[in-house]
Design a protein around this motif. Structure first.
Motif, PDB file in Angstrom:
ATOM      1  N   ALA A  94      41.979 -72.344 -57.031  1.00 45.36           N
ATOM      2  CA  ALA A  94      40.856 -72.184 -56.100  1.00 45.36           C
ATOM      3  C   ALA A  94      40.007 -73.456 -56.091  1.00 45.36           C
ATOM      4  O   ALA A  94      39.516 -73.874 -55.044  1.00 45.36           O
ATOM      5  N   GLY A  95      39.878 -74.082 -57.266  1.00 43.97           N
ATOM      6  CA  GLY A  95      39.126 -75.327 -57.367  1.00 43.97           C
ATOM      7  C   GLY A  95      39.744 -76.448 -56.560  1.00 43.97           C
ATOM      8  O   GLY A  95      39.059 -77.355 -56.099  1.00 43.97           O
ATOM      9  N   ALA A  96      41.058 -76.385 -56.371  1.00 46.54           N
ATOM     10  CA  ALA A  96      41.752 -77.403 -55.590  1.00 46.54           C
ATOM     11  C   ALA A  96      41.860 -76.987 -54.126  1.00 46.54           C
ATOM     12  O   ALA A  96      42.500 -77.663 -53.334  1.00 46.54           O
ATOM     13  N   ASP A  97      41.243 -75.850 -53.795  1.00 49.33           N
ATOM     14  CA  ASP A  97      41.250 -75.356 -52.419  1.00 49.33           C
ATOM     15  C   ASP A  97      42.659 -74.944 -51.970  1.00 49.33           C
ATOM     16  O   ASP A  97      42.968 -74.954 -50.791  1.00 49.33           O
ATOM     17  N   SER A 123      34.514 -67.000 -69.225  1.00 48.95           N
ATOM     18  CA  SER A 123      34.023 -67.994 -68.290  1.00 48.95           C
ATOM     19  C   SER A 123      32.630 -67.553 -67.876  1.00 48.95           C
ATOM     20  O   SER A 123      32.436 -66.406 -67.475  1.00 48.95           O
ATOM     21  N   ALA A 177      30.645 -68.422 -65.415  1.00 44.41           N
ATOM     22  CA  ALA A 177      30.427 -68.190 -63.982  1.00 44.41           C
ATOM     23  C   ALA A 177      31.770 -68.173 -63.252  1.00 44.41           C
ATOM     24  O   ALA A 177      32.138 -69.141 -62.593  1.00 44.41           O
ATOM     25  N   PRO A 178      32.502 -67.071 -63.381  1.00 43.35           N
ATOM     26  CA  PRO A 178      33.852 -67.039 -62.815  1.00 43.35           C
ATOM     27  C   PRO A 178      33.847 -66.816 -61.293  1.00 43.35           C
ATOM     28  O   PRO A 178      32.914 -66.207 -60.756  1.00 43.35           O
ATOM     29  N   GLN A 238      39.386 -65.580 -59.768  1.00 40.38           N
ATOM     30  CA  GLN A 238      39.630 -65.719 -61.210  1.00 40.38           C
ATOM     31  C   GLN A 238      39.562 -64.348 -61.890  1.00 40.38           C
ATOM     32  O   GLN A 238      40.443 -63.991 -62.677  1.00 40.38           O
ATOM     33  N   GLU A 279      32.441 -68.142 -55.042  1.00 41.00           N
ATOM     34  CA  GLU A 279      32.468 -69.244 -56.007  1.00 41.00           C
ATOM     35  C   GLU A 279      32.071 -68.785 -57.412  1.00 41.00           C
ATOM     36  O   GLU A 279      32.671 -69.178 -58.391  1.00 41.00           O
ATOM     37  N   ARG A 280      31.030 -67.972 -57.493  1.00 46.19           N
ATOM     38  CA  ARG A 280      30.652 -67.441 -58.813  1.00 46.19           C
ATOM     39  C   ARG A 280      30.176 -65.998 -58.639  1.00 46.19           C
ATOM     40  O   ARG A 280      29.192 -65.734 -57.969  1.00 46.19           O
TER      41      ARG A 280
END
Lengths: 286, 105
Positions: free
Chosen positions: A203-206, A239, A241-242, A246, A213-214
């Motif tokens: 998800a971070g890499a789109d 985590s 702020a998942p 995630q 997001e959190r």
């Protein structure tokens, strides 16, 4: 020296916790020390290789090669861990009683052992490649002597190994008949955490949607960067702020592992052999 | 299939370098700028360029990102949509000097 000590300890702590759990989960299996050492050795070689190709990986797939690679490693480890828990839920009870009867390091569990050795290798490779890049950077810029850097790194490694060993010894305090239930539970959480992390990385890499997001933020209670936060991140996938995806991947992996373990037929422990005659009969059948 | 190819083309075009992407440059193990303003509430792509001869790792707990930036390379970090606020980041391999903050407005 302190910088290399800290970074090696930090990166290797995560791999070390995995090794500690794997050591406890393979307690009593023949050849497990060799298998785990093989996993560590393979992981170190893999780490050097990954570090050597860091620029190739970074530039692959429009700049998200690193994320795809990391997620691939994590998901491979999840598959291996899932295999192990399924195998263990079928053989675990029998294994525990055999270990009690025939002594440790005498029981075979080749497939499961291979899967866990691979998990160790993947964990060491993932964490180790950063250590290699970092140490190489220090050696190249040489603000401090290479000797001090290696001394620091070595102390960091020894400390991480000590934590790993302490976790292993702590788990061994659990009675044998419960040990594999506990390690199976820990491995299920380990796998769920890795699945969640793989989703977070993608998800971070789109590459996949984040579904928020959190979802929440507990960093005011336990920040990701704290030592406890890092340890829990490695052990159960904590985590602060998942993202939504995630959490979804975490729960999905956990549900899948529990379902597979439940569905696997339980192999009953062998009845205790009363006489040498009965024992030969069992051996002949096997 | 056609729609898929079209979508793929668009996404590839969208991911090629863009002049208005916010950018960070790593030089002498420091980030430039150390305070980077970005718009809140939108997705964006942060380009991180490493002009040092050694690798760095862009990392931020608040942003949930960590990514190795090899020497002489530029890599994208996909971020947002961010709430208004400050998001500290650092270079994991040189934490004493490589520090900065992203400010979403």
């Amino acid at each position: 020296m302190l910088a290399s000590l800290l970074i090696v300890f930090r990166e290797m702590l995560e791999a070390g916790l995995v090794v500690g759990i794997v050591m406890a989960a393979t307690e009593g299996l023949a050849g497990r020390t060799l298998a785990i050492l093989g996993g560590i050795g393979g992981g170190v070689s893999g780490a050097a290789l990954v570090a050597g190709f860091a620029d190739v990986i970074a530039e692959a797939a429009e700049g998200v090669g690193q994320e795809l690679f990391t997620a691939g490693i994590l998901l491979a480890a999840v598959a291996m861990l899932t295999f192990h828990t399924t195998w263990m839920s079928r053989h675990g009870r029998k294994l525990a009683s055999e270990i009690k009867d025939f002594g440790r390091a005498a029981v075979k569990g080749d497939k499961s052992l291979f899967a866990l050795a691979a998990v160790v290798g993947l964990a060491v490779m993932r964490e180790g490649s950063e250590v290699v890049l970092f140490l190489y950077g220090i050696a190249a810029s040489s603000h401090e002597s290479v000797g001090a850097m290696f001394a620091g790194g070595l102390i960091g490694l020894v400390l991480a190994a000590a934590v790993s060993y302490a976790l292993y010894r702590g788990l061994l305090a659990i009675p044998m008949r419960h040990l594999f239930s506990v390690t199976n539970g820990m491995i299920a959480l380990l796998a769920a955490g890795m699945a969640g992390q793989a989703a977070a990385v993608l998800a971070g890499a789109d590459v996949i949607p984040s579904w928020g997001e959190r979802l929440w933020n507990t960093s005011f209670i336990l920040p990701d960067g704290s030592w406890l936060g890092r340890a829990l991140h490695a052990l159960i996938g904590y985590s602060a702020a998942p993202s939504g995806v995630q959490v979804a991947a975490y729960l999905a992996a956990l549900a899948l592992i529990v379902a597979l373990a439940r569905l696997a037929p339980d192999e009953k422990p062998k009845p205790k052999t009363a006489s040498p005659l009965a024992e030969t009969k069992v051996a002949a059948q096997g | 299939m056609r729609a898929f190819l079209l979508a793929l083309t668009i996404s590839l075009l969208a991911s090629s370098a863009n002049a208005d992407d916010p950018q960070l440059i790593i030089k002498d193990h420091k980030f430039q700028p150390e305070r980077l303003e970005v718009p809140a509430g939108v997705k964006f792509r942060l380009m991180v360029r490493n002009n040092d001869p050694t690798a760095e790792e862009f990392e931020s707990f608040q942003l949930n990102r960590e990514k190795v930036v090899p020497p002489g390379k530029e890599i994208p970090v996909f971020l947002g949509p961010l709430d208004r606020g400050e998001y500290p980041f650092f270079g994991d391999f040189h934490q004493d000097t490589a520090k900065g903050v992203i400010v979403a407005k």
